[in-house]
Design a protein around this motif. Structure first.
Motif, PDB file in Angstrom:
ATOM      1  N   ARG A 106       0.431  -1.413  -0.094  1.00 23.66           N
ATOM      2  CA  ARG A 106       0.463   0.406  -0.014  1.00 23.66           C
ATOM      3  C   ARG A 106       0.813   1.135  -0.275  1.00 23.66           C
ATOM      4  O   ARG A 106       0.526   1.994  -1.127  1.00 23.66           O
ATOM      5  CB  ARG A 106      -0.610  -0.228   1.156  1.00 23.66           C
ATOM      6  N   LEU A 107       1.764   1.393   0.757  1.00 24.70           N
ATOM      7  CA  LEU A 107       2.618   2.331   1.095  1.00 24.70           C
ATOM      8  C   LEU A 107       3.297   2.748  -0.173  1.00 24.70           C
ATOM      9  O   LEU A 107       3.501   3.548  -0.444  1.00 24.70           O
ATOM     10  CB  LEU A 107       3.245   2.677   1.960  1.00 24.70           C
ATOM     11  N   VAL A 108       3.928   1.678  -0.866  1.00 19.39           N
ATOM     12  CA  VAL A 108       5.678   1.746  -1.992  1.00 19.39           C
ATOM     13  C   VAL A 108       4.221   2.073  -3.311  1.00 19.39           C
ATOM     14  O   VAL A 108       4.286   3.229  -4.081  1.00 19.39           O
ATOM     15  CB  VAL A 108       5.845   0.191  -2.083  1.00 19.39           C
ATOM     16  N   VAL A 109       2.859   1.784  -2.907  1.00 16.08           N
ATOM     17  CA  VAL A 109       1.901   2.395  -4.157  1.00 16.08           C
ATOM     18  C   VAL A 109       1.483   3.524  -4.700  1.00 16.08           C
ATOM     19  O   VAL A 109       1.908   4.735  -5.147  1.00 16.08           O
ATOM     20  CB  VAL A 109       1.066   1.268  -4.725  1.00 16.08           C
ATOM     21  N   GLY A 110       1.723   4.341  -3.004  1.00 17.19           N
ATOM     22  CA  GLY A 110       0.874   5.019  -2.655  1.00 17.19           C
ATOM     23  C   GLY A 110       2.030   6.086  -2.532  1.00 17.19           C
ATOM     24  O   GLY A 110       1.663   7.664  -3.110  1.00 17.19           O
ATOM     25  N   LEU A 111       2.896   5.516  -2.386  1.00 17.53           N
ATOM     26  CA  LEU A 111       4.501   7.113  -2.699  1.00 17.53           C
ATOM     27  C   LEU A 111       4.922   6.595  -4.372  1.00 17.53           C
ATOM     28  O   LEU A 111       5.940   7.397  -4.535  1.00 17.53           O
ATOM     29  CB  LEU A 111       5.205   6.667  -2.112  1.00 17.53           C
ATOM     30  N   SER A 112       4.630   6.243  -4.856  1.00 20.41           N
ATOM     31  CA  SER A 112       4.741   6.200  -6.337  1.00 20.41           C
ATOM     32  C   SER A 112       4.705   7.219  -7.274  1.00 20.41           C
ATOM     33  O   SER A 112       4.060   7.641  -7.029  1.00 20.41           O
ATOM     34  CB  SER A 112       4.431   4.950  -7.274  1.00 20.41           C
ATOM     35  N   GLY A 113       5.450   7.868  -7.860  1.00 22.61           N
ATOM     36  CA  GLY A 113       5.442   9.173  -7.612  1.00 22.61           C
ATOM     37  C   GLY A 113       5.658  10.241  -7.624  1.00 22.61           C
ATOM     38  O   GLY A 113       5.658  11.227  -7.659  1.00 22.61           O
ATOM     39  N   VAL A 114       6.044   9.824  -5.550  1.00 22.65           N
ATOM     40  CA  VAL A 114       5.875  10.955  -5.035  1.00 22.65           C
ATOM     41  C   VAL A 114       7.917  11.575  -4.839  1.00 22.65           C
ATOM     42  O   VAL A 114       8.567  10.722  -4.608  1.00 22.65           O
ATOM     43  CB  VAL A 114       5.459  10.379  -3.522  1.00 22.65           C
ATOM     44  N   ASN A 115       8.066  12.308  -4.469  1.00 17.51           N
ATOM     45  CA  ASN A 115       9.514  12.871  -4.936  1.00 17.51           C
ATOM     46  C   ASN A 115       9.806  12.768  -3.508  1.00 17.51           C
ATOM     47  O   ASN A 115       9.472  13.674  -2.895  1.00 17.51           O
ATOM     48  CB  ASN A 115       9.771  14.748  -4.983  1.00 17.51           C
ATOM     49  N   LEU A 116      10.241  11.865  -3.077  1.00 19.92           N
ATOM     50  CA  LEU A 116      11.370  11.252  -1.651  1.00 19.92           C
ATOM     51  C   LEU A 116      11.879  12.045  -0.910  1.00 19.92           C
ATOM     52  O   LEU A 116      12.865  12.288   0.162  1.00 19.92           O
ATOM     53  CB  LEU A 116      11.328  10.190  -1.235  1.00 19.92           C
ATOM     54  N   ASP A 117      12.574  13.173  -2.113  1.00 22.05           N
ATOM     55  CA  ASP A 117      13.883  13.870  -1.619  1.00 22.05           C
ATOM     56  C   ASP A 117      13.399  14.708  -0.970  1.00 22.05           C
ATOM     57  O   ASP A 117      13.917  15.815  -0.282  1.00 22.05           O
ATOM     58  CB  ASP A 117      14.435  15.053  -3.473  1.00 22.05           C
ATOM     59  N   ASN A 118      12.561  15.261  -1.622  1.00 23.56           N
ATOM     60  CA  ASN A 118      11.543  16.227  -0.425  1.00 23.56           C
ATOM     61  C   ASN A 118      10.764  15.755   0.678  1.00 23.56           C
ATOM     62  O   ASN A 118       9.669  15.476   0.562  1.00 23.56           O
ATOM     63  CB  ASN A 118      10.531  17.758  -1.939  1.00 23.56           C
ATOM     64  N   THR A 119      11.397  15.885   1.761  1.00 25.36           N
ATOM     65  CA  THR A 119      10.518  15.485   3.146  1.00 25.36           C
ATOM     66  C   THR A 119       9.616  16.485   2.980  1.00 25.36           C
ATOM     67  O   THR A 119       8.766  15.359   3.882  1.00 25.36           O
ATOM     68  CB  THR A 119      11.971  16.308   4.127  1.00 25.36           C
TER      69      THR A 119
END
Length: 981
Positions: free
Chosen positions: A37-50
């Motif tokens: 769920r979290l992997v899918v939900g974070l796809s496309g999210v720029n994790l560099d931007n905390t």
């Protein structure tokens, strides 16, 4: 996850901590159900931007369970995105429970994954979040987490992680401080309930969290000190308040203050100072710090003390703290203070403020630390006297002798001995130990010791008493020291006041050994008190000075000094022989004064002068005389002198009486002391008095008032001395009563005959004197015949005078001159005789007396004309007898002696014819009368009476012869003129 306290009452309720398993299995995490769920939900999210990533995760309501598969997935493919996920997810952890569940995974995951998580926290500077989690996790999980966080791969401390730990702990301390500050006062409503709630919901979780963190760090680095050291190494730039919070938290977590300090010591001085300041700010006292470091090694103690000093604390204050500590602790801290530059004296000054026990232990510590006794004592010198005394006392208490203490101080310098000696004297209460030291000490040291002893009111004598057993050399050193200190001989002498016996003798000997003369000594001695002067002189004599030398020296100083010396000597000496031996060698007026003063002194001191008299008697008469004279001049009792003389015999009595009389005592006063004593003594005293010039009058004046026995002794001695009986009569006659009778008895007792007694009476110049003697004879039963027989033995005029006086015993009847007799008498004598006094006998007296005295011839006794009653007294015979009356008036009673002498020698015939006419009118005497040229005195008394008788016959009684011729009276006229007035 944001930095926050381990528990917050506003965000979470208290949770129950569950014990962790003994070991953590990495596979347990992998076994959890997979979730994308979290992997899918974070796809496309720029994790560099905390911020964006955190917002997305919050929107998805991501949980720790969601985080695990997502992180593991990313870790395998993109570790950078995985680290970004860690940071973004941490920002969503808002409760302790969320943090605990999140880091439970971190603690149980594989080391690689855990390192990845922790690196993410470290890189994001969110290390305090890790520390917070350690405090929330079970101990086992927390230790795993802390070890990987705070240690680098090589095992070194990660300074950043350590700083995070320190900051977090300080933050917890701040919370504790702030929360506790808001606790209501003890009188507020519902006080107990509020306090209990705060303790259970805020304080306890924080304390437990901090404890867990610290324990985890200890587990990671190996020991508490290292743990603390690793945590606090960067607190140098912190504020004191922040450090105080750190301290408070650590201590609240039950960690020892000593460990905290030890950790700071290990890090360095800067951190240590900051920690110490923080400790104080946290409400701990310096004494708490000191208590915490009591077990430290010396180097650490020294470091802590230096740090305290550098932050402005008075490290000497710690001495107070030492008062109830063991000797080992005191020794360690004392050494630290010394190595930090504190002086022994400074330490002792502080120690003495807090009791003897602390001083004792401090002194012991100093000794055990190798400090010399001398240095310890000298260090106490410049401080209050009480400190020095205390130190000296404690050194003695730990077994150091006073002598050893003094020796050690002397090694530091003789100048220190003065105060130390005074202290030793005070502490010991005796000078015995000082004496032991002095006996072998150098001159300079002795001088300082003496000065110290004198400074506390002790005397030279006090020292000498103790030094006497060490001999003259030791005593000499003390006396010399006194002189070198400027003390005069008098001051030294006075300082010997308490001495006696050998001690005083040694002191005096030392004075002489040091060059003081006998003159100096005597003069100084006499200025001291009387008793001391006597003892000093006695000691000088015992030390070998002759009594004569002492006295000679004293007399050279003047009589005042001599007088005091004399009294002082006599007060101490036994037999006085040596003293008087010197006196007899002296001459002149001063010698006389000396003798007298010697007697004065003996009496003043209650000594009998008999000792002096006994001594003098063994010498010579002249010496004895001197002593008696001196004793008398000094006021000795006459009775004492007489008593002594009586025991010694006649010669002594004679000499004593002679001296006493010459000194002005009266005979009466001297003789009175024998009045009730043996009579033999009277004669000796009389002899002495007589030879001294006493008059017979005075001697007899005393004798006549005494018993007959006393009179006899006086008379016998006076007669033996050549005094005549006549003189004795003359000097007794004036005394009333039985004086003359006793004198007569005394004469008889002395073997004198009645003739001697009568003769003594008859030669008296006054007829009345003889009359009184005869009266005494009569009272004693002597008859008139006995007396006249005595007079006959004498012969000459004595008989007539004696007869005259005896006749007075028989008054009979006498008449005055008839007018015709008076007219005839006036023709011849004119007024040269008081004719009213002339008497003629008219009754008879004993025939034996008349016959014995003058063979019936008339005789005259002054105005009394005696003749036998059977004879007629013709007119020419009357004129003859009246001529004897005139002689008596002119010459006194002696005329009778001269008349009797005339009868016995040339008789009545002055040149006339031995015929009837010649005896009647002096026929034939003209040539003799003319040859005498009117010198009446060329004829004896009877011839003078015959010349006047014949003149009367020729001119008045029968001027015409039978043949009618006129008798010529011209040749007789010049002689008749002699009796006419």
């Amino acid at each position: 996850m944001p930095d926050q306290p381990a528990s917050s009452a506003s965000r979470t309720t208290r949770t129950t901590r569950v014990a962790a398993p003994a070991a953590i299995s990495a596979t347990s995490v992998n076994a959890a159900p997979a979730s994308d769920r979290l992997v899918v939900g974070l796809s496309g999210v720029n994790l560099d931007n905390t911020t964006v990533a955190t917002s997305r995760l919050r929107a998805m309501r991501a949980t720790p369970a969601d985080f695990v598969p997502a992180f593991q997935s990313l870790a395998k493919t993109d570790q950078a995105r995985a680290r970004n996920l860690v940071v973004a997810f941490d920002a969503t952890l808002e409760t302790d429970d969320a943090v605990r569940r999140h880091f439970d995974f971190v603690a149980r995951t594989t080391p690689v994954e855990r390192k990845l998580v922790l690196d993410a926290y470290r890189d994001a500077r969110r290390g305090q979040g890790v520390i917070r989690a350690v405090g929330l996790l079970p101990a086992a999980h927390g230790r795993v987490l802390m070890r990987d966080f705070i240690l680098k791969a090589g095992g070194e401390i990660d300074e950043s992680a350590a700083d995070d730990a320190a900051s977090w702990i300080a933050a917890q301390g701040q919370v504790l401080r702030e929360r506790r500050a808001r606790v209501p006062g003890p009188n507020a409503p519902h006080d107990s309930a509020v306090v209990e709630w705060v303790e259970e919901n805020i304080v306890d979780p924080i304390v437990q969290a901090v404890k867990s963190v610290v324990d985890a760090i200890v587990d990671a680095v190996g020991d508490i000190v290292s743990a603390i050291a690793s945590v606090i190494r960067d607190v140098v730039n912190w504020t004191v308040a922040r450090v105080a919070d750190l301290v408070k938290a650590v201590l609240a977590a039950g960690k020892a203050l000593g460990d905290l300090v030890a950790g700071a010591v290990r890090v360095g001085m800067a951190v240590l100072k900051k920690i110490l300041q923080g400790i104080e700010a946290a409400g701990k006292a310096i004494y708490d710090v000191l208590n915490s470091i009591a077990g430290f090694v010396l180097a650490s103690v020294k470091t802590v003390l230096e740090a305290l000093r550098q932050i402005g604390r008075q490290i000497l204050d710690l001495v107070r703290w030492l008062r109830d500590k063991t000797l080992e602790v005191i020794k360690k801290f004392t050494q630290a203070l010394l190595e930090l530059g504190k002086a022994i004296g400074e330490i002792l000054v502080e120690a003495v403020k807090f009791g003897v026990a602390l001083v004792r232990n401090t002194v012991r510590a100093l000794v055990q630390l190798g400090q010399s006794i001398g240095r310890i004592v000298v260090a106490a010198l410049t401080n209050p006297a009480a400190l020095l005394d205390t130190v000296i006392g404690e050194l003695r208490a730990i077994g150091r002798t006073f002598s050893a203490i003094l020796q050690d101080v002397a090694a530091q310098g003789a100048q220190f001995l003065r105060q130390v000696a005074a202290s030793v004297a005070r502490v010991a209460g005796t000078l015995k130990d000082l004496a032991v030291f002095v006996a072998s000490a150098a001159v300079d040291a002795v001088r300082q010791v003496v000065a110290g002893v004198l400074a506390i009111g002790k005397t030279i004598g006090n020292l000498v008493v103790e030094l006497a057993k060490h001999g003259i050399a030791a005593v000499r050193k003390v006396i010399n020291a006194a002189f070198e200190l400027g003390h005069s001989l008098l001051e030294v002498a006075v300082g010997l006041v308490g001495l006696a016996g050998d001690a005083l003798k040694l002191a005096v000997q030392a004075i002489f050994d040091l060059g003081k003369t006998l003159a100096d000594f005597t003069l100084a001695t006499m200025q001291a008190g009387f008793d001391l002067a006597g003892r000093l002189l006695e000691a000088a004599i015992a030390a070998g000075k002759a009594i004569g030398s002492v006295l000679t020296t004293a007399i050279q100083q003047g009589f005042a000094v001599f007088r005091r010396t004399l009294h002082a000597l006599l007060s101490r000496l036994g037999p006085v022989g040596a003293f008087f031996d010197w006196l007899i060698t002296q001459t002149g007026e001063l010698a006389t004064l000396a003798w007298r003063e010697a007697m004065n002194a003996m009496q003043a001191l209650g000594r009998s002068i008999n000792a002096a008299l006994d001594w003098a008697k063994t010498k010579s008469q002249a010496v004895l005389r001197k002593v008696i004279e001196a004793a008398e001049a000094a006021g000795a009792l006459v009775s004492d002198l007489i008593d002594w003389a009586k025991r010694q015999g006649a010669a002594a009595l004679q000499l004593v009486s002679e001296v006493l009389y010459r000194a002005g005592h009266t005979v009466e006063y001297i003789l009175i002391w024998l009045e009730k004593d043996v009579l033999e003594g009277i004669r000796s005293i009389v002899k002495g008095l007589f030879e001294a010039g006493a008059t017979v009058v005075d001697l007899m004046a005393w004798a006549v008032k005494r018993s007959l026995e006393a009179m006899v002794e006086v008379v016998k001695e006076l007669l033996a001395l050549g005094v005549t009986m006549a003189q004795l009569v003359a000097d007794t006659i004036m005394h009333p009563g039985k004086a003359l009778e006793n004198l007569v008895k005394a004469f008889e007792a002395a073997g004198k005959s009645l003739k001697n007694i009568v003769e003594a009476a008859l030669v008296q110049p006054a007829e009345d004197a003889a009359r009184k003697v005869f009266a005494a004879l009569k009272e004693l039963g002597k008859s008139a015949v006995d007396i006249l027989r005595g007079a006959i033995e004498i012969g000459g005029s004595a008989l007539t005078l004696a007869f005259t006086l005896v006749l007075e015993w028989f008054p009979g009847s006498y008449r005055e001159l008839t007018p015709d007799e008076r007219a005839d008498a006036e023709n011849v004598f004119g007024s040269s005789i008081d004719l009213d006094k002339v008497r003629l006998a008219v009754m008879s007296i004993p025939v034996d007396l008349i016959q014995l005295a003058n063979e019936e011839r008339p005789f005259t006794t002054m105005y009394l004309i005696n003749f036998a009653s059977w004879n007629q007294l013709d007119r020419p015979t009357l004129i003859h007898e009246l001529t004897h009356v005139w002689q008596g008036l002119v010459e006194g009673p002696f005329y009778m002696v001269e008349a009797l002498h005339g009868q016995a020698t040339t008789g009545y015939n002055y040149g006339f014819e031995n015929t009837t006419d010649g005896w009647y009118d002096g026929t034939g005497a003209e040539p003799e009368l003319q040859a005498a040229a009117g010198d009446f005195e060329s004829f004896n008394r009877e011839q003078q009476a015959s010349i006047v008788e014949h003149y009367f016959v020729r001119r008045f009684f029968d001027p015409t012869r039978i043949d009618g011729t006129t008798r010529d009276f011209a040749p007789w006229q010049p002689y008749a003129d002699a009796v006419h007035a």
